[in-house]
Design a protein around this motif. Structure first.
Motif, mmCIF file in Angstrom:
data_model
loop_
_atom_site.group_PDB
_atom_site.id
_atom_site.type_symbol
_atom_site.label_atom_id
_atom_site.label_comp_id
_atom_site.label_asym_id
_atom_site.label_seq_id
_atom_site.Cartn_x
_atom_site.Cartn_y
_atom_site.Cartn_z
ATOM 1 N N GLN A 18 24.983 42.736 65.442
ATOM 2 C CA GLN A 18 24.661 42.378 66.827
ATOM 3 C C GLN A 18 25.670 41.381 67.380
ATOM 4 O OE1 GLN A 18 20.089 42.804 67.982
ATOM 5 N NE2 GLN A 18 20.388 41.213 66.477
ATOM 6 N N ILE A 58 30.190 45.136 75.549
ATOM 7 C CA ILE A 58 29.456 44.327 76.523
ATOM 8 C C ILE A 58 30.443 43.919 77.603
ATOM 9 C CG2 ILE A 58 28.136 42.212 76.879
ATOM 10 C CD1 ILE A 58 27.303 42.494 73.884
ATOM 11 N N ASN A 60 31.485 42.215 81.357
ATOM 12 C CA ASN A 60 31.167 41.141 82.294
ATOM 13 C C ASN A 60 31.088 41.738 83.690
ATOM 14 O OD1 ASN A 60 31.533 39.026 84.233
ATOM 15 N ND2 ASN A 60 32.213 37.699 82.569
ATOM 16 N N HIS A 151 21.882 40.375 74.389
ATOM 17 C CA HIS A 151 21.835 41.783 74.034
ATOM 18 C C HIS A 151 21.257 41.952 72.635
ATOM 19 C CE1 HIS A 151 24.106 42.997 77.552
ATOM 20 N NE2 HIS A 151 24.855 41.941 77.347
#
Length: 160
Positions: A18, A58, A60, A151
């Motif tokens: 993660q 991920i 921005n 997340h």
């Protein structure tokens, strides 16, 4: 698929991935205290069991020129299954809707909508959301700032 029972090594694997899903199996294995082959096997088992659903980058949203997050609470006129399914199908097609949750309480759905500015949100409302049949009311709240955004799932709280 049968429930996958997590042991401490599985939890460490999940927590580590993660934090960095691009990590090599060798690096992951060394961080969780395994050799690469058993580590890769455990990752594969976690993937097969659906515990690990996939890997993403991920992004921005502000750096993409989409700094505005709007939370919209939606009340439907009727909550029959076919009406709920029709609403869910519609919002699932819209790229502005980042998250959609079926809720308990006063409202039926909570949406997180990502847009560039207030005009873009107004267009989204007029062109999409208000045109859906069965929408009784929409209550919008604009995020002023992000205090915490994660997340990650809190693996240490897992009960399996």
């Amino acid at each position: 698929m049968a429930e996958h029972r997590l042991d401490e090594i599985d939890r460490r694997i999940i927590q580590t991935l993660q934090a960095d899903g691009r990590m090599s199996v060798q690096d992951l294995a060394s961080r969780v205290g395994l050799s690469p082959s058993p580590c890769a096997r455990r990752v594969r088992l976690l993937e097969d069991a659906g515990v690990i659903e996939g890997y993403v980058a991920i992004v921005n949203q502000e750096k993409l020129g989409l700094p505005v997050s709007v939370f919209a609470s939606i009340k439907l006129e009727r909550q029959r299954e076919e009406e709920l399914d029709r609403f869910a199908a519609a919002v699932s097609r819209w790229p502005e809707v980042a998250d959609c949750y079926l809720m308990t309480g006063q409202r039926d759905y909570l949406l997180r909508i990502i847009v560039s500015d207030l005009s873009a949100y107004e267009r989204f409302l007029k062109d999409k959301l208000t045109r859906l049949d069965n929408v009784a009311s929409i209550e919008s709240s604009f995020a002023l700032g992000k205090v915490k955004h994660s997340h990650s799932v809190p693996v240490e709280l897992a009960r399996v």
